[in-house]
Design an enzyme around this catalytic site. Structure first.
Site, PDB file in Angstrom:
ATOM      1  N   HIS A 124    -101.663  47.581 -27.648  1.00 23.03           N
ATOM      2  CA  HIS A 124    -101.115  48.914 -27.862  1.00 23.03           C
ATOM      3  C   HIS A 124    -101.803  49.946 -26.966  1.00 23.03           C
ATOM      4  CE1 HIS A 124     -99.168  48.278 -32.100  1.00 23.03           C
ATOM      5  NE2 HIS A 124     -98.484  47.735 -31.128  1.00 23.03           N
TER       6      HIS A 124
ATOM      7  N   SER B 111     -93.641  45.578 -29.894  1.00 23.88           N
ATOM      8  CA  SER B 111     -94.032  46.938 -30.250  1.00 23.88           C
ATOM      9  C   SER B 111     -94.349  47.799 -29.042  1.00 23.88           C
ATOM     10  CB  SER B 111     -95.224  46.907 -31.199  1.00 23.88           C
ATOM     11  OG  SER B 111     -96.317  46.303 -30.558  1.00 23.88           O
TER      12      SER B 111
ATOM     13  N   ASP C 139    -101.573  53.322 -35.406  1.00 27.15           N
ATOM     14  CA  ASP C 139    -101.957  51.982 -35.851  1.00 27.15           C
ATOM     15  C   ASP C 139    -102.870  51.936 -37.073  1.00 27.15           C
ATOM     16  OD1 ASP C 139    -100.492  50.972 -33.868  1.00 27.15           O
ATOM     17  OD2 ASP C 139    -102.142  50.257 -32.633  1.00 27.15           O
TER      18      ASP C 139
END
EC number: 3.4.21.89
Lengths: 189, 169
Positions: B83, B44, B110
């Site tokens: 992230h 991701s 998220d």
């Protein structure tokens, strides 16, 4: 005296320490190159920032039917050249524009929100002249108002290296404006 | 069978185990982070981080800036997530910070990954550490071992074989 096992261990540990030395050298020299290129004072131009604000009742924006939240869409112009951020240890540059502001109802808060970002994979595509583009992300605060207070827009960068440390920096051209109050009829209640 | 030799071997094994444990715990104390070195498990954050890349974390910062890459753990989900911080709200009086994150390679933020009803992460409670250093691909061995049963048995076999060979000399 010297078994196959020992030889193998010796060679592999030597290889490991040599490769770590090379990695450390790559990381250190690329850092020096960045300092020499004076990248920590890169120039940029952000201009013509304008907004359209609506009221949102969704929980996602911290709003409710009784007390909707202001959500702003931004459009802006930007002009910058990040090619100096690329050297032998740059895998990608992540460019992002943020809005920074102080809290209003709670003056102790400091807030920063990304409105636009871009992954720059190579030096060839590192020069940007953007005019009248839509921000990728909408702007809303923990408080229900985002308009009518000074927001400082700034362009930042983040270097993702092939080896070593991630490096962050910001450009010199920042712009402080206040977003206009929404000309709205349906402000809840 | 020499008892003294066996005991020495046992001692050196114990030495290796305890010194690596102490190194890990020392690093953990130094960085204030319960797992200071992590391996990326998902795509991701591509192209910045690929599966198998090794990340070094630091958690002695009081707050995070927007653009930092953080590793966080959501209560009830065992897999840590790597992230980038998209939004931050920091309260100077209480020292509390709320963060919203997003993967570079994902379309949306998220919020769907967070615990039910949460729209932000809490810096002190949820964030494991901020990514400071990076080494590519070296951690793929651990993914390979944990996801491939033949690799696991192969490695065990190799270890057994090497101990047999070393006991001959």
């Amino acid at each position: 005296m010297f078994s196959l096992n020992q030889r193998f261990q010796h060679v592999s540990s030597l290889a490991l320490s040599c490769s770590f030395l090379v990695i450390a050298l790559i990381a250190a020299t690329s850092w020096l190159q960045l300092v020499k290129d004076n990248v920590f004072e890169l120039e940029s131009q952000l201009s013509h920032i304008r907004s359209a604000t609506r009221f949102a009742k969704q929980k996602r924006y911290g709003g409710s039917a009784v007390n909707p939240t202001e959500v702003s869409k931004i459009r802006f112009n930007a002009d910058f050249d990040f090619s100096r951020l690329f050297n032998w240890n740059t895998k990608q540059v992540f460019a992002y524009v943020t809005a920074e502001y102080e809290g209003d109802e709670n003056p102790h808060t400091m807030n920063e929100i990304t409105i636009w970002d871009k992954i720059i994979p190579s030096r060839d595509n590192a020069t940007f002249t953007l005019s009248d583009i839509d921000a990728k992300y909408q702007l809303w605060d923990l408080e229900s108002k985002i308009t009518e207070r000074p927001l400082t827009f700034k362009l930042h960068w983040n270097i993702q290296p092939w080896f070593g440390f991630l490096i962050n920096g910001e450009t010199t051209g920042s712009k402080t404006i206040e977003l206009k109050k929404p000309v709205d009829k349906q402000k809840g209640k | 069978m020499n008892l003294r030799l066996e005991l020495t071997r046992f001692l050196s094994l114990g030495y290796v185990l305890s010194s690596s444990f102490m190194f890990w715990m020392g690093l953990s104390l130094f960085t204030d982070c319960h797992s200071p070195i992590v391996v990326v498990l998902s795509g991701s954050m591509e192209p910045a981080f690929q599966r198998g890349d090794i990340l070094f974390l630091w958690n002695r910062n009081e707050k995070n800036n927007v653009g930092d890459v953080v590793v966080y753990e959501v209560a009830g989900k065992s897999i840590p997530i790597v992230h980038r911080v998209l939004k931050q709200h920091y309260d100077r009086s209480t020292g509390e910070q709320l963060l919203l994150t997003k993967g570079d390679n994902n379309n949306g933020d998220d919020v769907p990954l967070y615990a039910r009803g949460n729209y932000y992460l809490n810096k002190t409670k949820d964030v494991v550490g901020t990514v400071k250093g990076y080494i590519p691909q070296l951690g793929y061995v651990t993914i390979w071992i944990s996801e491939n049963k033949y690799a696991k048995f192969g490695l065990l076999g190799l270890l057994a074989l090497s101990s047999l060979i070393s006991s001959e000399d």
